[in-house]
Scaffold this motif. Structure first.
Motif, PDB file in Angstrom:
ATOM      1  N   ARG A   1      -4.975  -2.655 -10.104  1.00 35.73           N
ATOM      2  CA  ARG A   1      -6.409  -3.604 -10.257  1.00 35.73           C
ATOM      3  C   ARG A   1      -7.167  -3.559 -11.429  1.00 35.73           C
ATOM      4  O   ARG A   1      -7.676  -4.433 -11.747  1.00 35.73           O
ATOM      5  CB  ARG A   1      -7.070  -3.293  -8.863  1.00 35.73           C
ATOM      6  N   GLU A   2      -7.064  -2.225 -12.040  1.00 32.64           N
ATOM      7  CA  GLU A   2      -7.804  -2.185 -13.214  1.00 32.64           C
ATOM      8  C   GLU A   2      -7.304  -3.051 -14.433  1.00 32.64           C
ATOM      9  O   GLU A   2      -8.160  -3.545 -15.093  1.00 32.64           O
ATOM     10  CB  GLU A   2      -7.912  -0.703 -13.770  1.00 32.64           C
TER      11      GLU A   2
ATOM     12  N   CYS B   1       1.066   5.346 -15.090  1.00 34.09           N
ATOM     13  CA  CYS B   1       1.487   6.585 -13.852  1.00 34.09           C
ATOM     14  C   CYS B   1       2.764   7.455 -14.146  1.00 34.09           C
ATOM     15  O   CYS B   1       2.853   8.706 -13.823  1.00 34.09           O
ATOM     16  CB  CYS B   1       1.851   5.666 -12.365  1.00 34.09           C
TER      17      CYS B   1
ATOM     18  N   THR C   1      -1.888   1.464  -7.179  1.00 39.56           N
ATOM     19  CA  THR C   1      -2.725   0.381  -6.830  1.00 39.56           C
ATOM     20  C   THR C   1      -3.921   0.496  -7.648  1.00 39.56           C
ATOM     21  O   THR C   1      -4.648  -0.846  -8.057  1.00 39.56           O
ATOM     22  CB  THR C   1      -3.131   0.676  -5.241  1.00 39.56           C
ATOM     23  N   ARG C   2      -4.572   1.399  -7.674  1.00 42.33           N
ATOM     24  CA  ARG C   2      -6.022   1.509  -8.432  1.00 42.33           C
ATOM     25  C   ARG C   2      -5.777   0.886 -10.022  1.00 42.33           C
ATOM     26  O   ARG C   2      -6.485   0.251 -10.481  1.00 42.33           O
ATOM     27  CB  ARG C   2      -6.558   2.826  -8.395  1.00 42.33           C
ATOM     28  N   ARG C   3      -4.708   1.554 -10.477  1.00 40.05           N
ATOM     29  CA  ARG C   3      -4.422   1.035 -11.999  1.00 40.05           C
ATOM     30  C   ARG C   3      -4.115  -0.225 -12.070  1.00 40.05           C
ATOM     31  O   ARG C   3      -4.564  -0.944 -13.077  1.00 40.05           O
ATOM     32  CB  ARG C   3      -3.494   2.034 -12.614  1.00 40.05           C
TER      33      ARG C   3
ATOM     34  N   THR D   1      -1.801   5.301  -4.046  1.00 37.37           N
ATOM     35  CA  THR D   1      -3.131   4.998  -4.472  1.00 37.37           C
ATOM     36  C   THR D   1      -3.499   4.682  -5.741  1.00 37.37           C
ATOM     37  O   THR D   1      -3.932   3.947  -6.364  1.00 37.37           O
ATOM     38  CB  THR D   1      -4.008   6.014  -3.803  1.00 37.37           C
ATOM     39  N   ALA D   2      -2.966   5.678  -6.594  1.00 39.11           N
ATOM     40  CA  ALA D   2      -3.158   5.792  -8.121  1.00 39.11           C
ATOM     41  C   ALA D   2      -2.572   4.495  -8.636  1.00 39.11           C
ATOM     42  O   ALA D   2      -3.124   3.870  -9.532  1.00 39.11           O
ATOM     43  CB  ALA D   2      -2.246   6.846  -8.723  1.00 39.11           C
TER      44      ALA D   2
ATOM     45  N   ARG E   1       0.812  -1.070   0.061  1.00 40.17           N
ATOM     46  CA  ARG E   1      -0.224   0.095   0.122  1.00 40.17           C
ATOM     47  C   ARG E   1       0.834   1.367  -0.035  1.00 40.17           C
ATOM     48  O   ARG E   1       1.939   1.062   0.316  1.00 40.17           O
ATOM     49  CB  ARG E   1      -0.732   0.015   1.289  1.00 40.17           C
TER      50      ARG E   1
END
Length: 237
Positions: free
Chosen positions: A70-71, A108, A66-68, A63-64, A60
């Motif tokens: 998972r996408e 990113c 991690t989100r991408r 945030t960006a 962790r």
């Protein structure tokens, strides 16, 4: 292990992986102790037995990313660990496909480069704005005090209007080019550069007394500039 399974939070989407605090062994292949496990029917399974062994761990923090990740990842899992002090499970990161993580990192980096270019453009725009305002401020000084040398007016304007300085040129009155603000900037410059004010302060003279001593010389210089003279024949002690 059954007692633990009752307290592990259910994931909103995908799989949930636990970082155990105690030594745990896989109920399938018997390997261990396991750094991460999946609970199946209240029994611990290693990631390989749970068909998650090909995933990579992303801690962790970003945030960006991690989100991408998972996408981009067709299969992913949330990793949690129990915090004894707080009495709850806390998210530690995610497991995602390695190729998905690579693609997310590239996205990113592209965004970071775009932000860098935007910051550069914004900085240039602000610099141009500041330069135009300083020119306008200097012109207003010369209008109000036509005897002020042009180079001196530009120097006063640049100093007074420096972004982030908190000086009079950055105040609301200064931005509006009010006469009081413009003259105040000139007065401050004259006080420090054309009188012994700073030397008096350094010698221990109180500020109000130092201002009183240089008031006549400062007012004479301002009056001369206002009337159109350059003040070069004045003697400043």
């Amino acid at each position: 292990m059954a007692a633990v399974s009752l307290t592990v939070p259910a994931p909103r989407t995908g799989f949930l992986v636990v970082q155990p605090l105690r030594r745990k062994y896989c109920a399938g292949c018997r390997r261990g102790p396991l750094p991460m496990l999946v609970l199946e029917d209240a029994a611990p399974r290693c990631l390989d037995c749970a068909d998650l062994g090909h995933l990579v761990f992303l801690p962790r923090g970003d945030t960006a990313l991690t989100r991408r990740s998972r996408e981009e990842s067709g299969l992913s899992a949330v990793v949690v660990r129990f915090n004894r002090r707080k009495g709850r499970y806390e998210r530690q990161g995610v497991l995602v496909e390695e190729a998905a993580l690579t693609r997310a990192e590239e996205r990113c980096l592209a965004d970071a480069e775009a932000r860098r270019r935007r910051r550069t453009r914004d900085a240039r725009h602000r610099a141009a704005q500041d330069e135009r305002f300083a020119e306008t401020f200097a012109a207003e000084i010369l209008r109000l005090l036509p005897g002020c040398p042009a180079g001196r007016a530009r120097g006063i304007a640049a100093h007074a209007s420096l972004r982030g300085s908190g000086r009079v040129g950055r105040s609301a009155a200064g931005r509006a080019l009010s006469e009081g603000a413009v003259v105040s900037a000139v007065v401050a410059s004259v006080r420090h550069l054309d009188t012994p004010y700073d030397r008096l302060l350094m010698s221990g003279v109180p500020r109000h007394e130092a201002r009183r001593r240089i008031a006549a010389d400062m007012e004479a210089r301002i009056r001369t500039w206002r009337e159109g003279g350059d003040g070069t024949d004045e003697t400043v002690p």
